[in-house]
Design a protein around this motif. Structure first.
Motif, short mmCIF file in Angstrom:
data_model
loop_
_atom_site.label_atom_id
_atom_site.label_comp_id
_atom_site.label_asym_id
_atom_site.label_seq_id
_atom_site.Cartn_x
_atom_site.Cartn_y
_atom_site.Cartn_z
N ILE A 171 0.89 -1.24 -0.03
CA ILE A 171 0.00 -0.07 -0.19
C ILE A 171 0.97 1.35 -0.19
CG2 ILE A 171 -1.74 1.37 1.33
CD1 ILE A 171 -2.63 -1.47 2.43
N ALA A 172 1.89 1.45 0.84
CA ALA A 172 2.88 2.33 0.70
C ALA A 172 3.38 2.69 -0.48
CB ALA A 172 3.97 2.12 1.83
N ALA A 173 3.86 1.53 -1.44
CA ALA A 173 4.24 1.53 -2.45
C ALA A 173 3.31 2.03 -3.49
CB ALA A 173 4.76 0.34 -3.29
N VAL A 174 2.21 1.94 -3.32
CA VAL A 174 1.05 2.18 -4.38
C VAL A 174 1.12 3.86 -4.12
CG1 VAL A 174 -1.32 2.27 -4.99
CG2 VAL A 174 -0.10 0.36 -4.60
N GLY A 175 1.17 4.29 -2.78
CA GLY A 175 0.89 5.51 -2.61
C GLY A 175 2.09 6.45 -3.22
N GLU A 176 3.14 5.87 -2.68
CA GLU A 176 4.48 6.68 -3.51
C GLU A 176 4.47 6.76 -4.94
OE1 GLU A 176 7.37 8.00 -2.36
OE2 GLU A 176 6.82 7.88 -0.08
N VAL A 177 4.23 5.75 -5.61
CA VAL A 177 4.17 5.83 -7.05
C VAL A 177 2.90 6.73 -7.44
CG1 VAL A 177 3.66 4.58 -8.87
CG2 VAL A 177 4.94 3.60 -7.18
N VAL A 182 1.81 11.89 -10.22
CA VAL A 182 1.63 13.20 -10.18
C VAL A 182 2.76 14.35 -10.34
CG1 VAL A 182 0.23 15.05 -8.91
CG2 VAL A 182 -0.46 12.63 -8.69
N GLN A 183 3.94 14.10 -9.69
CA GLN A 183 4.75 15.05 -9.90
C GLN A 183 5.40 14.91 -11.22
OE1 GLN A 183 7.36 12.83 -6.92
NE2 GLN A 183 6.75 14.42 -5.21
N SER A 184 5.45 13.68 -11.85
CA SER A 184 5.97 13.67 -13.17
C SER A 184 5.18 14.04 -14.18
CB SER A 184 6.60 12.02 -13.38
OG SER A 184 6.88 11.97 -14.70
N ALA A 197 10.14 17.24 -22.58
CA ALA A 197 9.21 18.36 -22.55
C ALA A 197 7.96 17.76 -21.74
CB ALA A 197 8.79 18.86 -23.82
N GLY A 198 7.78 18.50 -20.51
CA GLY A 198 6.55 17.95 -19.95
C GLY A 198 6.72 16.56 -19.03
N ILE A 199 7.97 16.25 -19.04
CA ILE A 199 8.03 14.66 -18.16
C ILE A 199 9.26 15.26 -17.26
CG2 ILE A 199 8.79 12.50 -18.43
CD1 ILE A 199 7.67 12.16 -21.14
N TYR A 200 8.93 14.89 -15.91
CA TYR A 200 9.84 15.13 -14.97
C TYR A 200 10.06 13.86 -14.09
CZ TYR A 200 9.14 20.02 -15.61
OH TYR A 200 9.29 21.40 -16.07
N LEU A 277 7.52 -1.33 -9.77
CA LEU A 277 8.42 -1.19 -11.05
C LEU A 277 7.98 -0.05 -11.96
CD1 LEU A 277 7.96 -5.14 -12.08
CD2 LEU A 277 9.86 -3.87 -11.11
N ALA A 278 6.59 0.33 -11.62
CA ALA A 278 6.35 1.66 -12.82
C ALA A 278 6.73 2.90 -12.12
CB ALA A 278 4.60 1.87 -12.44
N GLY A 279 7.18 2.98 -10.64
CA GLY A 279 7.69 3.98 -10.02
C GLY A 279 9.18 4.05 -10.27
N ILE A 280 9.68 2.73 -10.28
CA ILE A 280 11.16 2.57 -10.71
C ILE A 280 11.39 3.31 -12.14
CG2 ILE A 280 13.17 1.12 -11.05
CD1 ILE A 280 12.13 -0.35 -8.77
N LEU A 281 10.57 2.99 -13.00
CA LEU A 281 10.80 3.48 -14.39
C LEU A 281 10.48 4.93 -14.36
CD1 LEU A 281 11.19 3.06 -17.14
CD2 LEU A 281 8.54 2.69 -17.57
N LEU A 282 9.60 5.51 -13.47
CA LEU A 282 9.33 6.94 -13.44
C LEU A 282 10.18 7.98 -12.76
CD1 LEU A 282 5.44 6.98 -12.88
CD2 LEU A 282 6.76 7.58 -15.06
#
Length: 508
Positions: A171-177, A182-184, A197-200, A277-282
Motif C-alpha cells: 500500500i505504501a508503494a502504491v501511495g509513493e508511485v 502526479v509529480q512527473s 518536455a512535460g516529463i519530470y 516497477l512503474a515507480g522505478i521507471l518514472l
C-alpha cells in the motif's frame, strides 16, 4: 511448530500498571505542558501504550514510517521530529520492556554483531573527524538500522506479522508511485528533474529520484517472491475448497475464508509489485534501473527451474525484439537515459573534460568519486571520519565548479573507504556477506514455501541495493531500516517462527 499470532500481548497486569502510571503522567502533561507539545506527548503516550499491549506494532510502525519520515513532522522547540525518528525512539524504548516482561531470550546473531562492529569503527573514526556532530548523525542512522533488525527478530515472530507488513508496504508503494506519477505528469519538480518536455523525474516523499527508486527496489523486489508464493497458496486452497465444498456451506467455511484472504492478499501484493516497477521507471534513475535488473537476475539465479527457464526465455525474446527495431519504439527519454549508462560509465579525469549541460551530472559524480578515492589514499587506515566526507570535500574537489559536496560520494563503497578507511570497508563487506550467507542458507534448505520466498525477496533487494550503491548511497534517509528489516525476516525464517525462547533454536 505452533505459530504465534502477531498480536501476542504482554501480561495484563503489566498493561494495567502501565495504564495507571500513564494516566497520572498524561494528567500532568495536560495541566503543565503547552498545547502543541502537550498534544504530541499525549498522542505519543497512547501510541506507546498500544505498542506495549501489542508489541508487533513497534517494528510495523518503524518500517512503514520510512516513506513518511519527511511528511509527518512533530514540532519540538525549534526543530521538527520526523515520523521515523519518533518511531525509532519508541521502538528502542519499548523493545527492552517487552523482552523483560516476556522473560524472552535475547538473540544477537552474526549480522547484528557485524553491524555493531561497523558502528564501533565509526565511533573510533570520530577521533580523526573534523566535525564530530556529522559523525554522530551517521552513527545514529546506522544505530537505527540495528534497532530495526533486533525489533524484527524479537517481535515479528509469526508469518502473519510478515504478511501484514508486506500488505502495508504494498500500500505504501502504491501511495509513493501515485504521488510520484502526479509529480512527473504535472511537473511538480525542480527544473533539473526534467527529462523531456512535460516529463519530470518522480521523487515521491524522498526529495530525490535516487532514494525514491531505491526504496521501491527494496519493496517491489521483496514483494515479488511473496506474491508468487501466494499464487501457489491460492491454488492449494482452491483445490482443497473444491474437495470440501460438497460437505456443505458451513463445513467449507474455513477453507473458503482462507482462499478469499489469500486472494485479496495476492491482489494487494501484485499491485504493490507492479506499482514499484512503474515507480522505478518514472524515477528515471539509472542506478535504480540497473539495481532492479541486478535484483531480478538474483531472483532468476535461485528461482525454481521452470521459473528460471521462463525468465531466461523472456530475456532472450526481449533482447531479440530490442535488437530488431524495438529499441527505436521506446520513449526517447528512456532511450537517452539507457544510452548514458554505457557512454558515461567509463572513468575519466574531470580536469580534462569540458563541462556542458549534457555531461554535467556525470562530471559531478566523477568529481565526487575521485575526491573520495583521494581521501582514501591520504588516509587509508583511518579515513577522514564518519560523516565527514562533505566536510573535507572542498579540499579534494578537482573541479572549481563543484566546490560543495552533494552529501555523499555517489558510490557507497568509495564513501566508506573515504570516511572509514580500509577497516571500515572490510567490516561493511563482512556485514553484507553475513546477511547474504543467511539468505542463501534459507534458500538452499527450503525448496519451496514461505520461508524461501522471504529469503529470495531479501536477496533480490540486497542485490539491487549493492548494485545501486555503485552510484548512490542508499543508507541515507533511514533506508537502512527497510533493508535491515528484510534481513531480520530472513534470520527469523531460519531460526523458526516461534517466540518461545525454550523452543527456539539459537542460530549463530
Amino acid at each position: 511448530m505452533h505459530e504465534v499470532s502477531p498480536f501476542t500481548r504482554v501480561a495484563p497486569q503489566n498493561v494495567s500498571a502501565a495504564a495507571i502510571a500513564a494516566g497520572v503522567v498524561l494528567a500532568l502533561i495536560v495541566v503543565w505542558v503547552p498545547a502543541p507539545i502537550g498534544v504530541g506527548l499525549v498522542v505519543a503516550a497512547f501510541a506507546g501504550l498500544a505498542t506495549l499491549a501489542v508489541p508487533v506494532l513497534a517494528p510495523l510502525g518503524l518500517v512503514l514510517s520510512v516513506p513518511a519520515q519527511d511528511v509527518v513532522r512533530i514540532p519540538v522547540g525549534t526543530i521538527g521530529l520526523t515520523a521515523t525518528q519518533l518511531a525509532l525512539a519508541g521502538t528502542g524504548f519499548l523493545l527492552p520492556l517487552v523482552l523483560l516482561s516476556r522473560r524472552a531470550r535475547v538473540h544477537f546473531p552474526l549480522t547484528a554483531r557485524m553491524l555493531t562492529i561497523f558502528l564501533l569503527v565509526q565511533v573510533l573514526s570520530l577521533s580523526v573527524a573534523s566535525n564530530v556532530l556529522f559523525g554522530v548523525a551517521t552513527i545514529y542512522r546506522w544505530g537505527g538500522a540495528l534497532v530495526a533488525f533486533l525489533a524484527v527478530i524479537h517481535l515479528m515472530v509469526s508469518r502473519r506479522s510478515v504478511l501484514l507488513l508486506a500488505a502495508g508496504l504494498a500500500i505504501a508503494a502504491v501511495g509513493e508511485v501515485a504521488f510520484g506519477t502526479v509529480q512527473s505528469a504535472l511537473g511538480l519538480a525542480p527544473p533539473s528533474f526534467a527529462v523531456a518536455a512535460g516529463i519530470y523525474r518522480a521523487y515521491g516523499t524522498f526529495g530525490q529520484p535516487n532514494p525514491y527508486g531505491g526504496y521501491l527496489e527494496m519493496v517491489g523486489l521483496w514483494l515479488l517472491p511473496l506474491a508468487l508464493w501466494n499464487v501457489r497458496a491460492c491454488a492449494t486452497f482452491l483445490r482443497r475448497y473444491r474437495r470440501v465444498r460438497w460437505r456443505g456451506f458451513v463445513a467449507a467455511a474455513g477453507t473458503r475464508r482462507r482462499l478469499i484472504l489469500h486472494g485479496l492478499l495476492l491482489i494487494v501484493l501484485a499491485t504493490g509489485v507492479l506499482a514499484s516497477l512503474a515507480g522505478i521507471l518514472l524515477s528515471f534513475s539509472r542506478g535504480a534501473w540497473v539495481g532492479t535488473l541486478g535484483g531480478l537476475a538474483a531472483l532468476l539465479l535461485f528461482a525454481p527451474a521452470t521459473v528460471r527457464r521462463v525468465g531466461v526465455a523472456v530475456v532472450v525474446i526481449g533482447a531479440i525484439v530490442l535488437l530488431t527495431g524495438g529499441w527505436q519504439q521506446l520513449p526517447e527519454p528512456v532511450r537517452e537515459r539507457a544510452v548514458q549508462l554505457v557512454t558515461q560509465a567509463r572513468p575519466f579525469d574531470v580536469r580534462d573534460v569540458q563541462l556542458t549541460a549534457n555531461n554535467w551530472a556525470v562530471v559531478e559524480r566523477m568529481v565526487h568519486w575521485q575526491a573520495a578515492w583521494n581521501m582514501f589514499l591520504d588516509h587509508p587506515l583511518t579515513g577522514v571520519g564518519a560523516g565527514n566526507f562533505s566536510v573535507l570535500f572542498p579540499d579534494y574537489s578537482l573541479h572549481p565548479v563543484f566546490p560543495v559536496a552533494r552529501g555523499h560520494a555517489h558510490n557507497y563503497y568509495l564513501h566508506v573507504l573515504a570516511e572509514l578507511g580500509l577497516p571500515g570497508f572490510l567490516v561493511y563487506s563482512a556485514l553484507l556477506a553475513s546477511a547474504v550467507w543467511t539468505m542463501l542458507t534459507v534458500v538452499r534448505r527450503r525448496a519451496f514455501g514461505f520461508d524461501r520466498a522471504v529469503a529470495l525477496g531479501a536477496l533480490a533487494a540486497t542485490a539491487a541495493v549493492a548494485v545501486h550503491n555503485l552510484v548512490e548511497n542508499l543508507h541515507e534517509l533511514h533506508l537502512s531500516i527497510q533493508l535491515l528489516a528484510l534481513w531480520g525476516f530472513v534470520w527469523r525464517a531460519r531460526c523458526g517462527w516461534d517466540h518461545d525462547a525454550n523452543r527456539t533454536k539459537a542460530v549463530r
